[in-house]
Design an enzyme around this catalytic site. Sequence first.
Site, short mmCIF file in Angstrom:
data_model
loop_
_atom_site.label_atom_id
_atom_site.label_comp_id
_atom_site.label_asym_id
_atom_site.label_seq_id
_atom_site.Cartn_x
_atom_site.Cartn_y
_atom_site.Cartn_z
N LYS A 71 0.95 -1.22 0.15
CA LYS A 71 0.13 0.01 0.03
C LYS A 71 0.85 1.38 -0.14
O LYS A 71 0.47 2.16 -0.71
CB LYS A 71 -0.88 0.16 1.10
CG LYS A 71 -2.11 -1.04 1.25
CD LYS A 71 -2.85 -0.74 2.37
CE LYS A 71 -4.17 -1.86 2.47
NZ LYS A 71 -5.07 -1.63 3.35
N ASP A 107 -10.00 2.49 3.14
CA ASP A 107 -10.41 1.77 4.23
C ASP A 107 -10.99 2.66 5.09
O ASP A 107 -11.90 2.12 6.14
CB ASP A 107 -9.12 1.45 5.02
CG ASP A 107 -8.19 0.29 3.92
OD1 ASP A 107 -9.05 -0.35 3.41
OD2 ASP A 107 -7.02 0.27 4.17
#
Length: 289
Positions: A71, A107
Site C-alpha cells: 500500500k 479503508d
Amino acid sequence: MTDNNQSDSAFVIGWPIKHSRSPLVHGYWLKYLKIQGTYEAVAVVPENIDIFIKLLPKSGFAGGNVTVPHKETVYRLIDHPDEIAQALGAVNTLWLENGEIHGTNTDGYGFCANLDDFAPKWREGKTATILGAGGASRAVIYALGKAGYTNIHIINRTILRAQAIADEFSPLLETSLSAHGWEEATALLADTDLLVNTTSIGMDEDIEFPLDLANLKPNAIVTDIVYTPLLTPLLKLAKRKNFKTVDGLGMLLHQAAPGFEKWFGTRPNITPALRQYILSDLNKKATVK
Ligand code: ATR
C-alpha cells in the site's frame, strides 16, 4: 471503466495474496450484476512491485486493489494519489484515466460505512479511543477526524508510533489527538464514545482481551477491524458487558464498493446475502484449519 464495459478486468495485488477475500466479494457482485468482467488475485513479490506498476497502464486492466505489503510503496509510484491517499501515504484502490494511474484509500470510508449500517449513533460521538498505531489505525483515525470526532486517544504498545500519528495528523484535522501506552487505557475509557481495536491482538481467538472495560462510558460503541474471527476477544468482552458491538466484516465489504464502481461502472450494494456468502467462506476456512 473503459469504453468496452464487457471486457473490463481488475486485480488485487499483495504478497502473499491467497488469503484475500476481495476476489470473492467482487466475483459475487460481477455475477449478481451480470457483468462480463473479471477480478483476479495477483501475487506480486516486493521486488516486482515497481515493474508491475510501470506496466499497468498498458496491461489492459481497468484498475485494482492493493493490499499488504504494497500500500505504501504503490502510493509513491502512482501519478495521481487523491487527498485521502496523500494524507495516509497509502493506497488500496487504483484506476486508470488517460493512461495515468489514480489512487485512493477506501479503508476509512469502509470503516465509517460499516458503523453507519450497524450503529448509526456513532456519528453523535465526539471522543474515540483507538487501540493500535499501524496502517489500519491511521485510516481509521483520519476518517474519524474528518467525521467530526474532536478528541481521539491513540493507545499503542510502542508509544512513539502513536505519537508519530498524532504529530502528523494534528495539522490536517480539527481534532485533539493524544498518544498513550496501554497502562493509561482504563482511565481514558471514561469519556470514550467509540472504542476501536486495530491491533492484531484480535486474531487469536482464545485469549482474554487485555483491557478492563469497567470504566468505559455507558452507551459506548465497541468495534474491531479484525473479522477473522468475527467475534474477536474484544467484541466478546464488550458483549459480556452489554455494550453495543460492531464486527469488522462490513468494513471489508464497504471498502470494496468504490473500486468496483470505478472499474465496472455500477455501484454495488452491500447486502445481507453478500455478508452471508463471505461468512460461509470464513466459516469453511475456520473448520479446515
Ligand atoms: P496494520 O498495518 O494492519 O495496522 P501493523 O502495522 O503491523 O498492522 O500494526 C499492528 C498493530 O498491532 C500495532 O499497533 C502493534 O503495536 P506496536 O506498534 O507496538 O507493534 C499492535 N500489536 C500487535 N501485537 C500486539 C500485542 N501482542 N500487544 C499489543 N499490541 C500489539
